[in-house]
Design an enzyme around this catalytic site. Structure first.
Site, PDB file in Angstrom:
ATOM      1  N   ARG A 147      38.589  21.323  50.855  1.00  0.00           N
ATOM      2  CA  ARG A 147      38.953  21.877  49.549  1.00  0.00           C
ATOM      3  C   ARG A 147      40.447  21.714  49.382  1.00  0.00           C
ATOM      4  O   ARG A 147      41.219  22.047  50.287  1.00  0.00           O
ATOM      5  CB  ARG A 147      38.578  23.361  49.506  1.00  0.00           C
ATOM      6  CG  ARG A 147      38.761  23.991  48.150  1.00  0.00           C
ATOM      7  CD  ARG A 147      38.543  25.490  48.206  1.00  0.00           C
ATOM      8  NE  ARG A 147      39.811  26.182  48.341  1.00  0.00           N
ATOM      9  CZ  ARG A 147      39.985  27.487  48.079  1.00  0.00           C
ATOM     10  NH1 ARG A 147      38.960  28.228  47.690  1.00  0.00           N
ATOM     11  NH2 ARG A 147      41.162  28.054  48.222  1.00  0.00           N
ATOM     12  N   ASP A 210      38.613  24.671  43.747  1.00  0.00           N
ATOM     13  CA  ASP A 210      38.233  25.999  43.259  1.00  0.00           C
ATOM     14  C   ASP A 210      39.124  26.365  42.068  1.00  0.00           C
ATOM     15  O   ASP A 210      40.351  26.431  42.202  1.00  0.00           O
ATOM     16  CB  ASP A 210      38.429  27.007  44.409  1.00  0.00           C
ATOM     17  CG  ASP A 210      37.850  28.376  44.112  1.00  0.00           C
ATOM     18  OD1 ASP A 210      37.484  28.630  42.946  1.00  0.00           O
ATOM     19  OD2 ASP A 210      37.753  29.193  45.059  1.00  0.00           O
ATOM     20  N   GLU A 236      34.431  24.501  41.798  1.00  0.00           N
ATOM     21  CA  GLU A 236      33.944  25.875  42.012  1.00  0.00           C
ATOM     22  C   GLU A 236      34.508  26.862  41.003  1.00  0.00           C
ATOM     23  O   GLU A 236      35.679  26.756  40.604  1.00  0.00           O
ATOM     24  CB  GLU A 236      34.359  26.273  43.436  1.00  0.00           C
ATOM     25  CG  GLU A 236      34.045  27.701  43.798  1.00  0.00           C
ATOM     26  CD  GLU A 236      34.682  28.098  45.123  1.00  0.00           C
ATOM     27  OE1 GLU A 236      35.013  27.213  45.938  1.00  0.00           O
ATOM     28  OE2 GLU A 236      34.835  29.301  45.337  1.00  0.00           O
ATOM     29  N   ASP A 316      37.992  36.974  54.488  1.00  0.00           N
ATOM     30  CA  ASP A 316      37.566  38.366  54.310  1.00  0.00           C
ATOM     31  C   ASP A 316      36.090  38.568  54.638  1.00  0.00           C
ATOM     32  O   ASP A 316      35.593  39.693  54.601  1.00  0.00           O
ATOM     33  CB  ASP A 316      37.873  38.857  52.884  1.00  0.00           C
ATOM     34  CG  ASP A 316      37.357  37.931  51.804  1.00  0.00           C
ATOM     35  OD1 ASP A 316      37.829  36.791  51.710  1.00  0.00           O
ATOM     36  OD2 ASP A 316      36.465  38.350  51.043  1.00  0.00           O
ATOM     37  N   GLU A 339      31.394  27.111  53.550  1.00  0.00           N
ATOM     38  CA  GLU A 339      32.858  27.248  53.590  1.00  0.00           C
ATOM     39  C   GLU A 339      33.264  27.802  54.954  1.00  0.00           C
ATOM     40  O   GLU A 339      32.631  28.712  55.490  1.00  0.00           O
ATOM     41  CB  GLU A 339      33.319  28.208  52.480  1.00  0.00           C
ATOM     42  CG  GLU A 339      34.825  28.393  52.437  1.00  0.00           C
ATOM     43  CD  GLU A 339      35.268  29.333  51.307  1.00  0.00           C
ATOM     44  OE1 GLU A 339      34.410  29.998  50.695  1.00  0.00           O
ATOM     45  OE2 GLU A 339      36.479  29.390  51.042  1.00  0.00           O
ATOM     46  N   TRP A 402      40.489  36.869  37.461  1.00  0.00           N
ATOM     47  CA  TRP A 402      40.774  36.602  38.864  1.00  0.00           C
ATOM     48  C   TRP A 402      39.681  35.692  39.382  1.00  0.00           C
ATOM     49  O   TRP A 402      38.525  35.990  39.279  1.00  0.00           O
ATOM     50  CB  TRP A 402      40.800  37.902  39.658  1.00  0.00           C
ATOM     51  CG  TRP A 402      41.105  37.568  41.050  1.00  0.00           C
ATOM     52  CD1 TRP A 402      40.282  37.723  42.119  1.00  0.00           C
ATOM     53  CD2 TRP A 402      42.280  36.935  41.535  1.00  0.00           C
ATOM     54  NE1 TRP A 402      40.876  37.229  43.241  1.00  0.00           N
ATOM     55  CE2 TRP A 402      42.108  36.736  42.896  1.00  0.00           C
ATOM     56  CE3 TRP A 402      43.458  36.494  40.935  1.00  0.00           C
ATOM     57  CZ2 TRP A 402      43.065  36.115  43.693  1.00  0.00           C
ATOM     58  CZ3 TRP A 402      44.413  35.889  41.720  1.00  0.00           C
ATOM     59  CH2 TRP A 402      44.212  35.716  43.088  1.00  0.00           C
TER      60      TRP A 402
HETATM   61  O1  KDG Z   1      37.703  38.036  48.503  1.00  0.00           O
HETATM   62  C1  KDG Z   1      37.932  36.968  47.661  1.00  0.00           C
HETATM   63  C2  KDG Z   1      38.338  35.732  48.414  1.00  0.00           C
HETATM   64  O2  KDG Z   1      37.511  35.488  49.506  1.00  0.00           O
HETATM   65  C3  KDG Z   1      38.287  34.563  47.495  1.00  0.00           C
HETATM   66  O3  KDG Z   1      39.234  34.702  46.495  1.00  0.00           O
HETATM   67  C4  KDG Z   1      38.463  33.269  48.207  1.00  0.00           C
HETATM   68  O4  KDG Z   1      37.877  32.009  46.269  1.00  0.00           O
HETATM   69  C5  KDG Z   1      37.839  32.125  47.471  1.00  0.00           C
HETATM   70  C6  KDG Z   1      37.110  31.115  48.238  1.00  0.00           C
HETATM   71  O5  KDG Z   1      36.514  30.255  47.617  1.00  0.00           O
HETATM   72  O6  KDG Z   1      37.129  31.189  49.469  1.00  0.00           O
HETATM   73 MG    MG Z   2      36.282  30.660  45.614  1.00  0.00          MG
END
Ligand code: KDG
Ligand code: MG
Length: 402
Positions: A147, A210, A236, A316, A339, A402
């Site tokens: 990515r 993304d 994405e 996360d 991912e 966001w």
């Molecule tokens: O908690 C949100 C993140 O994991 C996110 O913003 C990361 O967009 C993301 C991704 O595609 O890993």
């Molecule tokens: Mg994402």
């Protein structure tokens, strides 16, 4: 096999993770990820105050019944907090069942459909040159899919772009940092990134991007169109999917493959997207979409419409989620890609795991269960620290997506 205890463990080895550990009367234990970025303590309370007391004494083998009990039985269905809590219980119970069978979890799901799981890594840079060099680093590490995100001229910060590279952590700050966003600047710049990458690396490496829900449906359509010649693996989160119909407009205007759904928590979030074939990949994951039981249901439904699974796997989502996801991925007939944003060594030490990376692929390993454990003594050394993802405002101060 009765559930005798369930504890919620919060730890912050560089970032916050919430883990549910279920214990049974025959000595088997299982763990499930319960991390909801920036809202971790809401899930802790949901589990400790409302779920754990109802689990004690139940038969740990009755995974489906416990799932239905927590979903239908609470009256307030769906939502990220509820479904993350349900996922943690579900994942821990699958872990226990597979350990009881002395089998890796994928065997219980139906056995392997492939030898290994294709993953993509994150290359990011402040400008096109730096991103392009980063893509090269991933190619050298053996990645087959990457990515690419880049800083946008005229914007001081862009999400997904950081000075830390391999282990960057997007959530920080005791209150969310505020960034400025401008979609027209972004739309002008991104095609130049992929033009550079294709000229330098050719078409054999899979490239992904993304858009983080920023464009409107019309802008999303135009972005997809402008990237067609670069043959992305996927584009994405090209627009928010709360209105699933919005993807029809995007789909009608571009053949660039579309992926969406890291924020989905239920099959109802993607029902129309799947049924109308408005997307190619659904990004739902074990921890936020109700565990293995519910994600499998989403994926099975998606398979009827040739939509594949490409689960979220940012930092996360704890190694516990990654371990469980890989068992699902290696079994799932309509698997697409996983991912894989690497956790730090600090995190990996708290969560010893059987999965391993080689040559652009992950393998879940063959340990009984999902193959991930938690070192509780070490976990206790890292207390919870508030940390939030940044937010976006337009240049005039308007709060943005966001
Ligand atoms: O908690 C949100 C993140 O994991 C996110 O913003 C990361 O967009 C993301 C991704 O595609 O890993
Ligand atoms: Mg994402």
């Amino acid at each position: 096999m009765k559930i005798t205890n369930a504890k919620v463990i919060v730890t912050c080895p560089g970032r916050n993770f919430v883990t549910l550990k279920i214990e049974t009367d025959d000595g088997l234990t299982g763990i499930g990820d319960a991390t909801l970025n920036g809202r971790e303590l809401a899930v802790v309370s949901y589990l400790r105050d409302h779920v754990v007391p109802c689990l004690i004494g139940r038969d740990a083998h009755r995974i489906e019944d416990i799932w239905q009990y927590l979903y239908r039985g609470c009256y307030w269905r769906r939502g990220p907090v509820t479904m993350t809590a349900v996922a943690a219980v579900d994942t821990a119970l699958w872990d226990i069942k597979a350990k009881a069978a002395s089998m890796p979890l994928y065997q219980l799901l139906g056995g392997r459909s492939r030898d290994r799981v294709l993953v993509y890594g994150h290359a990011n840079g402040r400008d096109i040159e730096e991103t392009s060099d980063e893509v090269g680093r991933y190619v050298e590490m053996g990645y087959k899919a990457i990515r690419a995100q880049t800083g946008i001229p005229g914007l001081s910060a862009t999400y997904g772009v950081s000075s830390d590279k391999m282990y960057y952590e997007p959530a920080n700050g005791t209150v969310p940092e505020e960034n400025v966003w401008d979609t027209p600047k972004y739309l002008r710049h991104v095609p130049q990134l992929f033009d550079t990458l294709r000229k330098r690396y050719g078409f054999d490496v899979h490239l992904l991007h993304d858009a983080h829900h920023r464009p409107t449906p019309q802008e999303a359509a135009s972005l997809g169109k402008s990237l067609e010649e670069y043959r992305l693996f996927w584009l994405e989160d090209v627009t928010p999917a709360e209105n699933q119909e919005a993807f029809r407009l995007v789909r009608q205007h571009t053949t660039t493959p579309l992926a969406v759904g890291e924020v989905f928590n239920s099959i109802w979030d993607c029902n129309q997207l799947i049924q109308n074939q408005l997307i190619d990949y659904v990004r739902a994951t074990v921890v936020h979409a109700g565990g293995i039981t519910h994600l499998r249901r989403i994926a099975d439904y998606a398979s009827l419409y040739q939509v594949r699974l490409g689960s979220h796997g940012a930092t996360d989502l704890s190694p516990v989620c990654m371990g469980a996801a890989l068992h699902l991925d290696i079994w799932l007939p309509n698997f697409g890609i996983q991912e894989y944003m690497r956790h730090t060594e600090e995190t990996d030490t708290v969560f010893p795991h059987a999965y391993s990376f080689s040559d652009g692929y992950l393998h879940p390993g063959d340990a009984p269960g999902h193959g991930v454990e938690i070192d509780e003594t070490l976990a206790a050394k890292y207390p919870y620290k508030p940390a939030y993802l940044p937010i976006n405002r337009l240049e005039d101060g308007t709060m943005w997506n966001w």
